[in-house]
Design an enzyme around this catalytic site. Structure first.
Site, PDB file in Angstrom:
ATOM      1  N   ASP A   1       3.034  -7.434  -3.493  1.00 28.52           N
ATOM      2  CA  ASP A   1       2.179  -7.316  -2.307  1.00 28.52           C
ATOM      3  C   ASP A   1       2.526  -8.378  -1.275  1.00 28.52           C
ATOM      4  OD1 ASP A   1       0.361  -6.088  -0.688  1.00 28.52           O
ATOM      5  OD2 ASP A   1      -1.420  -6.673  -1.806  1.00 28.52           O
TER       6      ASP A   1
ATOM      7  N   HIS B   1      -1.730   3.629   0.239  1.00 28.02           N
ATOM      8  CA  HIS B   1      -2.073   2.211   0.337  1.00 28.02           C
ATOM      9  C   HIS B   1      -3.410   2.082   1.068  1.00 28.02           C
ATOM     10  CE1 HIS B   1      -1.943  -1.883   1.980  1.00 28.02           C
ATOM     11  NE2 HIS B   1      -1.124  -2.160   0.988  1.00 28.02           N
TER      12      HIS B   1
HETATM   13 CA    CA Z   1      -0.382  -4.220   0.179  1.00 24.92          CA
END
Ligand code: CA
Length: 350
Positions: A313, A187
């Protein structure tokens, strides 16, 4: 609004969101302290100066949602038709901490907190193990502990103090991933000081651009350093359409081969396969922050329909219409089911 968002599979698939963030109070407190003490790098000072200290509504709401692993999060999932969330400790995890003991302690605590949350909502949550790459051997043990706790993969927030995972010192982490047969999600975090200058100067260091560029570089470095020749079954997941690598793939592959042939760089050695092979065998992309039909179709076309997974997200991106964009994608029904549900079930062994 085109349709109501419900959980339970009324559109022919469950929605499994694969890049969903949480924070712990100890993690946030230490990040804020780092920023206040002037010990954070420029990127973390920019990112957590905002999410940790700014009174702006987006910052405060995001922080509150990050810290909530209970009813508030479940209600938000219900309201947007998210059946299952794959949870991971929010960026930068513990990777920005200067004190390694702090990193190990907060990391282990966060993993325990996540395991408890999953035990409370076993049908809604799965988790990824957080690690502290500052200590690769300890991280390898934590990956093994995470597997025993029931986590389904590992989350690393890109570089750790400017160091990249192709550095041989991080090999214990890959050994543990291979031994436990778990995928690694890489990430974004903010770019290191060596890279961030012209980005932060223009306000482009965060999720708008710096995140993707720096993490795309990280993913590419791992590929060109031969990580998948050493660990052929390793699966690495990249968010945000695999950080634009599918779009660049032809050029990356062409220039990689040209670079290897010319022996221009000692570090660019021949690989067993071309970059297309690794992108279609070892890499997986998610649609976090990229609710755009042409972008998602391109990722599917370049990587294959088994290698792209849905992500919301949350809580950085919490937009019901982005879920609808996925529901309404003009792709075959079985491809959509793979995107929304079954690819995640396979990758994370749900
Ligand atoms: Ca994220």
């Amino acid at each position: 609004m085109t349709h109501e968002l419900k959980t339970g599979g009324d559109r022919g698939y469950l929605r499994i969101a694969t890049e969903e963030a949480f924070a712990t109070q100890a993690q946030v407190d230490l990040l804020i302290k780092l920023v206040k003490d002037g010990k954070a790098d420029r990127g973390i000072t920019s990112l957590w100066g905002f999410y940790g200290l700014n009174a702006d509504e987006r910052a405060m709401k995001t922080q509150a949602r990050l810290l909530d692993l209970g009813e508030g999060r479940i209600a938000d999932m219900d309201a947007t038709g998210i059946d299952i969330a794959i949870l991971s400790l929010t960026s930068p995890g513990v990777q920005a901490y200067v004190d390694v003991e702090d990193a190990r302690r907060v990391c282990a605590e966060s993993n325990d907190i996540l395991a408890e949350a999953i035990a409370r909502y076993p049908t809604r949550y799965y988790g990824l193990t957080a690690v502290a790459p500052q200590d690769p051997e300890w991280s390898a043990q934590e990956i093994r502990r995470g597997a025993e706790l029931g986590f389904r993969g590992v989350m690393i927030n890109s570089h750790t103090h400017g160091e990249y995972l192709d550095n041989p010192k991080f090999d214990p982490i890959f050994r543990a991933l291979a031994d436990t047969d778990q995928p690694l999600y890489i990430h974004p975090t903010t770019p290191p000081d060596s890279m961030i200058g012209p980005m932060v100067e223009a306000g482009l260091d965060g999720a708008i651009f710096g995140f993707g560029v720096e993490t795309g570089l990280h993913l590419l470095r791992l590929m060109t350093s031969g990580i998948f020749d050493r660990y052929p079954s390793l699966q690495i997941i990249g968010g945000h359409g695999c950080e634009a690598l599918p779009y660049w793939l032809y050029r990356l592959n062409f220039m990689h081969q040209a670079g290897v042939r010319s022996k221009r760089y000692e570090c660019l050695k021949p690989l067993k396969h071309d970059l297309y092979h690794y992108m279609r065998t070892n890499m997986i992309g998610t649609t976090s922050g990229l609710a755009s039909e042409p972008s998602i179709k391109l990722a599917i076309e370049m990587m294959g329909e088994d290698r792209v997974m849905y992500a919301m997200d949350y809580p950085y991106e919490y937009v019901a219409d982005e879920v609808r964009t996925h529901d309404l994608l003009d792709i075959p029904a079985d491809t959509k089911k793979k995107l929304m549900q079954t690819n995640a079930e396979r990758v994370f062994k749900l």
